[in-house]
Write a protein that holds these residues in place. Structure first.
Motif, PDB file in Angstrom:
ATOM      1  N   SER A  39       0.821  -1.201   0.000  1.00  0.00           N
ATOM      2  CA  SER A  39       0.000   0.000   0.000  1.00  0.00           C
ATOM      3  C   SER A  39       0.863   1.262   0.000  1.00  0.00           C
ATOM      4  O   SER A  39       2.036   1.232   0.377  1.00  0.00           O
ATOM      5  N   ARG A  40       0.249   2.342  -0.401  1.00  0.00           N
ATOM      6  CA  ARG A  40       0.908   3.652  -0.413  1.00  0.00           C
ATOM      7  C   ARG A  40       1.350   4.048   0.982  1.00  0.00           C
ATOM      8  O   ARG A  40       2.384   4.682   1.153  1.00  0.00           O
ATOM      9  N   GLU A  41       0.578   3.658   1.995  1.00  0.00           N
ATOM     10  CA  GLU A  41       0.871   4.028   3.370  1.00  0.00           C
ATOM     11  C   GLU A  41       1.984   3.175   3.983  1.00  0.00           C
ATOM     12  O   GLU A  41       2.426   3.442   5.081  1.00  0.00           O
ATOM     13  N   ASN A  92      -3.337   0.210  -8.390  1.00  0.00           N
ATOM     14  CA  ASN A  92      -2.594   0.822  -9.489  1.00  0.00           C
ATOM     15  C   ASN A  92      -1.802  -0.254 -10.221  1.00  0.00           C
ATOM     16  O   ASN A  92      -1.133  -1.074  -9.590  1.00  0.00           O
ATOM     17  N   ARG A  97       6.101   2.954  -9.869  1.00  0.00           N
ATOM     18  CA  ARG A  97       5.329   3.537  -8.778  1.00  0.00           C
ATOM     19  C   ARG A  97       5.425   5.068  -8.780  1.00  0.00           C
ATOM     20  O   ARG A  97       4.496   5.749  -8.353  1.00  0.00           O
ATOM     21  N   GLN A 101       2.546   7.981  -8.279  1.00  0.00           N
ATOM     22  CA  GLN A 101       2.645   9.055  -7.290  1.00  0.00           C
ATOM     23  C   GLN A 101       2.460  10.430  -7.935  1.00  0.00           C
ATOM     24  O   GLN A 101       1.798  11.293  -7.365  1.00  0.00           O
ATOM     25  N   ILE A 113      -4.525   3.208  -1.533  1.00  0.00           N
ATOM     26  CA  ILE A 113      -3.929   2.965  -2.846  1.00  0.00           C
ATOM     27  C   ILE A 113      -3.007   1.757  -2.707  1.00  0.00           C
ATOM     28  O   ILE A 113      -2.151   1.720  -1.819  1.00  0.00           O
ATOM     29  N   TYR A 115      -0.526  -1.277  -4.929  1.00  0.00           N
ATOM     30  CA  TYR A 115       0.311  -1.370  -6.122  1.00  0.00           C
ATOM     31  C   TYR A 115       0.396  -2.803  -6.627  1.00  0.00           C
ATOM     32  O   TYR A 115       0.736  -3.708  -5.879  1.00  0.00           O
TER      33      TYR A 115
END
Length: 167
Positions: A39-41, A92, A97, A101, A113, A115
């Motif tokens: 995840s983005r986080e 995504n 990546r 972003q 989000i 990946y």
């Protein structure tokens, strides 16, 4: 319109458009394939961990113009229904990546989000168009699938979210 008639209409429409009909038929009332993605986080997110929630799984890419239109509208739906047990997992599919972003810097959203740079998950979901959105019910079943985006689709999303959170 009944569910059966809606399914038949969607199936015929997709067949006439040359899209795979099997993907739609399999997506309605069948278990959604589980996945775990970064995840983005930070950390990983697993679909199965959201059992008991209504989940919109949305496959998108940085180069997708319709995604740029759709994502802010989805963000509004996320804020409106998240307290009722609804979430969005936006997957995504960019290999890079950094491209994702840059897109998110221009189109900020608050929902998770994830990946999928090697498209493993998008292949399991038979993604044929960008964006592709799958509505998953509280029991983990894929109930609705949407290929692409055009203005007004968000109304169908909202109707389906309301239906599924009430179940």
């Amino acid at each position: 319109m009944t569910t059966a008639l809606r399914t038949l209409t969607l199936t015929l429409t997709l067949a006439l458009a040359g899209l795979p009909v099997a993907a739609v038929a399999e997506a309605i009332h069948t278990p959604a394939p589980d996945f775990t993605l970064a995840s983005r986080e930070g950390g990983n997110v697993r679909l199965e961990d959201h059992r008991g929630e209504v989940v919109m799984v949305n496959f998108w890419a940085s180069w997708c113009g319709p995604c740029r239109q759709e994502m802010p509208l989805m963000n509004a739906l996320y804020h409106k229904y998240r307290d009722l047990g609804f979430t969005i997992l936006a997957v995504n599919v960019d290999e890079d990546r950094a491209a994702a972003q840059r897109f998110l810097d221009a189109v900020p959203v608050d929902y998770p989000i994830l990946y999928d740079p090697d498209s493993t998950v998008s292949e399991r979901y038979e993604v044929q168009a960008m964006p592709t959105t799958v509505m998953v019910d509280r029991d983990g079943n894929a109930r609705y699938v949407h290929y692409g985006y055009q203005p007004g689709y968000e109304d169908a999303y909202e109707q389906q979210i309301r239906e599924l959170v009430r179940e």
